[in-house]
Design an enzyme around this catalytic site. Structure first.
Site, PDB file in Angstrom:
ATOM      1  N   CYS A 260       0.872  -1.182   0.000  1.00  0.00           N
ATOM      2  CA  CYS A 260       0.000   0.000   0.000  1.00  0.00           C
ATOM      3  C   CYS A 260       0.904   1.226   0.000  1.00  0.00           C
ATOM      4  O   CYS A 260       1.020   1.933   1.001  1.00  0.00           O
ATOM      5  CB  CYS A 260      -0.918   0.009   1.220  1.00  0.00           C
ATOM      6  SG  CYS A 260      -1.933  -1.470   1.439  1.00  0.00           S
ATOM      7  N   GLY A 264       4.669   7.113  -1.013  1.00  0.00           N
ATOM      8  CA  GLY A 264       5.992   6.501  -1.006  1.00  0.00           C
ATOM      9  C   GLY A 264       6.884   6.822   0.158  1.00  0.00           C
ATOM     10  O   GLY A 264       8.091   6.558   0.097  1.00  0.00           O
ATOM     11  N   GLY A 265       6.334   7.360   1.257  1.00  0.00           N
ATOM     12  CA  GLY A 265       7.182   7.650   2.404  1.00  0.00           C
ATOM     13  C   GLY A 265       7.864   6.406   2.950  1.00  0.00           C
ATOM     14  O   GLY A 265       9.084   6.373   3.136  1.00  0.00           O
ATOM     15  N   ASP A 330       0.696  -1.276   4.960  1.00  0.00           N
ATOM     16  CA  ASP A 330       0.332  -0.055   5.682  1.00  0.00           C
ATOM     17  C   ASP A 330      -1.090   0.264   5.248  1.00  0.00           C
ATOM     18  O   ASP A 330      -1.322   1.015   4.311  1.00  0.00           O
ATOM     19  CB  ASP A 330       1.305   1.065   5.314  1.00  0.00           C
ATOM     20  CG  ASP A 330       1.018   2.354   6.062  1.00  0.00           C
ATOM     21  OD1 ASP A 330       0.329   2.299   7.101  1.00  0.00           O
ATOM     22  OD2 ASP A 330       1.462   3.414   5.598  1.00  0.00           O
ATOM     23  N   CYS A 383      -2.394   3.854  11.108  1.00  0.00           N
ATOM     24  CA  CYS A 383      -2.241   5.051  11.945  1.00  0.00           C
ATOM     25  C   CYS A 383      -3.548   5.274  12.707  1.00  0.00           C
ATOM     26  O   CYS A 383      -4.004   6.402  12.861  1.00  0.00           O
ATOM     27  CB  CYS A 383      -1.845   6.264  11.121  1.00  0.00           C
ATOM     28  SG  CYS A 383      -2.911   6.603   9.711  1.00  0.00           S
TER      29      CYS A 383
END
Length: 449
Positions: A260, A264-265, A330, A383
């Site tokens: 996921c 692109g962090g 993620d 998160c």
């Protein structure tokens, strides 16, 4: 909105942004991009408009309490445009000390005038804001009022899960403006700190992630920071940095998947962690995000190690790739752990959201499980602070996947971060001064060496 000379104003664009967003349930960012950041305002005015939008979302309950005390009309009878104009005005009076009271009142009323509001309304708003400005010194501080600036149903959830004291601390953190956190990807933290110091930019080493730097005073554009263009860092919270480490230790010639990828962090962070010869696949279905993902990988100079699949995880799995040594999921989630950074989340979410999100999260995990090699590692992250999206997802996954084992995250994190792991071995930081709320679990598939 525009002044008489035709120029758009920060107050007007902030009010317009909030009115357009109100009741849509959509992220505020899209409205900010369209009505503020692409509006033709100067950098300083864009910055102020964004500050006003986020400030209103963080302090809405307190602002409404002040407006109710002074306005002769009940809030429920006000049109959204009027109410948000009041909120923007009161926010400036109570929280933005660098803005003179007269400017806060006059510019807010002027914004309404450019929106062709009637003279009686302009007079009403002007008189009320001036009354508030006159009595500013006597206003009770937000903390003393006891308003927590979150929906009641969300407060009740957190009170049940975390207790009264922790619930109140989460709300306090969510009302603060977040510090900028950098991940020094391609240079050491100390070297990046020296580079910033040479430009008189103060930085502080992060408490939890070894390569993190906090910039407490920075209010400028990210792109103007030294080292940005060269990809020496990326903006990334300490929790997100640590989640990437949970996929290690990384194998030479290993195959890894970010299921996921988003912008692109974590993809960039994973690519920077890979040893020579290892490869990373990134899956992202959204066309705009794919474009930005390419740009971020190029800036970080890791594009050679990453192959991007422009589709969803199910479509990628259908392409029958070789099995992976490590997979990061993620997952899309409610985002209740990052309300400090995205204050609209508290007002957008509804109690029924979590069941639908859980179904999506389980589907992603089940698909990822089929792509993982025996002996491989699967990291699931959100998160979110909500059990339905976190512990319950892992429990349900393990109940039908007997070949997976839950591992203690503290065994794969630096010593500085072990306090963020709970008794079950889940990585579970709550929102705090230095870190966002997050959840991660490390699962290993039985087999292999």
């Amino acid at each position: 909105m525009k002044k008489k000379d035709g120029k758009q104003t920060s107050r007007g664009q902030a009010i317009a942004c909030l009115v357009a967003w109100n009741g849509t349930g959509k992220p505020i960012q899209g409205f900010l991009d369209t009505l503020v950041y692409d509006s033709g305002l100067s950098h300083e005015d864009r910055q102020l408009a964004g500050m006003l939008v986020f400030g209103v979302l963080r302090r809405q309950g307190y602002l409404d309490a002040i407006i109710s005390r002074f306005a002769k009309t009940a809030l429920r009878k006000m049109e959204p445009l009027t109410l948000f104009a009041f909120r923007v005005g009161v926010l400036q009076l109570c929280f933005l000390e660098r803005i003179p009271a007269a400017a806060a009142v006059n510019e807010t009323v002027a914004a309404l005038k450019t929106m062709h509001q009637p003279a009686w309304l302009l007079g009403f708003v002007n008189a009320t804001l001036r009354a508030i400005a006159k009595e500013k010194a006597s206003l009770t501080e937000p903390e003393a009022v006891g308003l927590l600036d979150h929906p009641v149903w969300l407060l009740e959830r957190w009170r049940k899960h975390f207790g009264e004291e922790t619930m109140r601390e989460i709300c306090r953190i969510n009302s603060l403006e977040p510090q900028l956190c950098l991940h020094s990807l391609r240079t050491g933290r100390e070297e990046l700190a020296r580079l910033l110091a040479a430009q008189e930019i103060r930085s502080v080493a992060g408490q939890y992630a070894p390569e993190s730097l906090l910039l407490p005073d920075w209010r400028g554009a990210i792109t103007s920071l030294p080292g940005f263009a060269n990809g020496l860092f990326q903006v990334q919270d300490q929790a997100a940095q640590l989640v990437c480490q949970l996929l290690g230790p990384f194998r030479e010639q290993g195959r890894y998947l970010d299921g996921c990828a988003g912008l692109g962090g974590k993809t960039c962070a994973l690519a920077a962690l890979l040893p020579a010869g290892a490869a990373l696949n990134a899956v992202e279905p959204d066309e705009r995000r794919v474009r930005l993902l390419h740009e971020n990988l190029k800036r970080q100079k890791v594009q050679a190690q990453v192959s991007i699949f422009p589709g969803d995880l199910a479509a990628f799995a259908a392409s029958k790739p070789l099995l992976f040594d490590g997979i990061l999921i993620d997952a899309p989630c409610s985002g209740t752990g990052v309300i400090r950074r995205h204050p609209d989340i508290r007002w957008n979410r509804q109690p029924g959201d979590f069941a639908a999100l859980q179904a999506t999260q389980l589907s992603l995990l089940n698909t990822a499980a089929k792509l993982l090699a025996p002996g491989g590692v699967l990291v699931y992250a959100t998160c979110s602070l909500e059990p339905e999206e976190n512990q319950q997802v892992i429990e349900q996954f393990l109940s039908v996947h007997n070949d997976f084992r839950l591992k203690d995250c503290r065994d794969f994190l630096p010593a500085s971060a072990v306090s963020l792991v709970d008794k079950q071995g889940f990585f579970l930081p709550l929102p705090a001064e230095e870190i966002e709320g997050f959840f991660a679990a490390r699962l290993e598939r039985v087999g292999g060496e």
